[in-house]
Design an enzyme around this catalytic site. Structure first.
Site, PDB file in Angstrom:
ATOM      1  N   LYS A 222       0.825  -1.223   0.000  1.00  0.00           N
ATOM      2  CA  LYS A 222       0.000   0.000   0.000  1.00  0.00           C
ATOM      3  C   LYS A 222       0.851   1.262   0.000  1.00  0.00           C
ATOM      4  CE  LYS A 222      -4.389  -1.696   1.314  1.00  0.00           C
ATOM      5  NZ  LYS A 222      -5.407  -1.879   2.315  1.00  0.00           N
ATOM      6  N   ARG A 256      -3.768 -10.018   4.789  1.00  0.00           N
ATOM      7  CA  ARG A 256      -4.167 -10.029   3.364  1.00  0.00           C
ATOM      8  C   ARG A 256      -2.979  -9.523   2.552  1.00  0.00           C
ATOM      9  NH1 ARG A 256      -6.210  -6.566  -0.507  1.00  0.00           N
ATOM     10  NH2 ARG A 256      -7.772  -7.478  -1.877  1.00  0.00           N
TER      11      ARG A 256
HETATM   12  C1  9MG Z   1     -10.079  -5.350  -0.914  1.00  0.00           C
HETATM   13  N1  9MG Z   1      -9.115  -4.741  -0.009  1.00  0.00           N
HETATM   14  C2  9MG Z   1      -8.111  -3.886  -0.339  1.00  0.00           C
HETATM   15  N2  9MG Z   1      -7.449  -3.526   0.751  1.00  0.00           N
HETATM   16  C3  9MG Z   1      -8.052  -4.142   1.803  1.00  0.00           C
HETATM   17  C4  9MG Z   1      -7.837  -4.156   3.181  1.00  0.00           C
HETATM   18  O1  9MG Z   1      -6.898  -3.402   3.748  1.00  0.00           O
HETATM   19  N3  9MG Z   1      -8.632  -4.902   3.942  1.00  0.00           N
HETATM   20  C5  9MG Z   1      -9.631  -5.640   3.392  1.00  0.00           C
HETATM   21  N4  9MG Z   1     -10.400  -6.380   4.219  1.00  0.00           N
HETATM   22  N5  9MG Z   1      -9.880  -5.667   2.079  1.00  0.00           N
HETATM   23  C6  9MG Z   1      -9.100  -4.922   1.308  1.00  0.00           C
END
Ligand code: 9MG
Length: 279
Positions: A222, A256
């Site tokens: 990110k 994730r």
């Molecule tokens: C789809 N998506 C993109 N970034 C995310 C994040 O930080 N958390 C979750 N749950 N989904 C995300």
């Protein structure tokens, strides 16, 4: 916290951290371009992530990166349904990254196990779409919407605001009849937050009152990582892994990530250090 997460066909043990691998089925995903845009490519990528150690796959047919254009529900379904079918017997739960009730219903009918909703099931019909199923739901905090959320994020107190929002969403989910063992929370890094607000939330994650629900964190590649290392998304792997481990140290349960192999190795070493866990 219950140490078991109900997730569609699966019951997941939360005693160890889980890795959720990202499978984008979009032409414009911010960090892997259009590399996995065809269904066959997405399925192959999903299988590779499982080999690398993914415990869950998160399949998305619409980009949620800041400024992304919306995709109609029928197009989103056209992108994700073949991928759900192609990975259905791959042995891990399939999460669908969507906020549209119509897409949730279609995905669950096709066999998805989890709904990962950046709007925390706030759209009309979203709660009803998931309530009667066995799917797990991830409720994430976001200020604004993906088109404009990074223009001017504003909080009285970001910790309190995120916590209060999540408490309200927990109440709504329980009220809709969703079993507490199906619920996961997410502070929503990068969703209507400045780098300073993101790092504050991560540093103080353990102080957020998640009412005992598991935490899912999305930090991978990110802009908050780019803000520190000044690299393009694909070169943010080490920075992302460092952030993921900081999240684990503060109580995160599910990570994730794009870079499953690298994250899985780091988590193993972290567990050996912190818990004396030698496989
Ligand atoms: C789809 N998506 C993109 N970034 C995310 C994040 O930080 N958390 C979750 N749950 N989904 C995300």
């Amino acid at each position: 916290m219950s140490s078991t997460l109900l997730c569609g066909r699966f019951e997941l043990d939360l005693e160890r951290p889980l890795i959720m691998g990202i499978v984008n089925v979009t032409p414009d995903s911010f960090s892997d371009g259009n590399k996995h845009f065809s269904a066959d490519q997405a399925i192959a990528h999903g299988r590779l992530l499982i080999e690398q150690g993914a415990d869950i796959l998160d399949i998305g047919g619409e980009s949620t990166r800041p400024g992304a254009d919306p995709v109609p529900a029928d197009e989103e379904l056209k992108r994700i349904l073949p991928v759900i079918r192609g990975l259905h017997d791959a042995g891990v739960p399939l999460s669908i990254d969507t906020f549209k009730p119509e897409v949730m219903r279609g995905a669950l009918e096709a066999g998805a196990d989890m709904i990962n909703d950046i709007y925390a099931l706030r759209l009309p019909g979203a709660l009803a779409a998931v309530a009667d199923s066995r799917c797990c739901v991830c409720a994430m905090h976001m200020q604004g919407d993906p088109k404009t959320m990074q223009q001017a994020p504003r909080y009285e107190n970001v910790m309190q605001d995120v916590e209060q929002f999540l408490h309200e969403r927990i109440a709504a989910l329980l009220e809709a009849g969703i079993d507490r063992r199906r619920i996961v929370l997410d502070p929503g890094f990068g969703f209507g937050k400045t780098p300073q607000q993101n790092y504050l939330l991560l540093r103080r994650l353990h102080e957020l009152d998640g009412q005992g629900y598991p935490w899912l964190l999305g930090l991978s590649r990110k802009s908050m990582i780019g803000h520190i290392v000044d690299r393009e998304p694909a070169q943010r792997v080490s920075g992302s892994v460092a952030a993921a481990l900081a999240g684990l140290a503060r109580g995160a349960n599910i990570l994730r990530v794009h870079d499953v192999a690298e994250t899985a190795d780091a988590v193993k070493v972290w567990r050996a250090i912190e818990h004396g866990d030698f496989l």
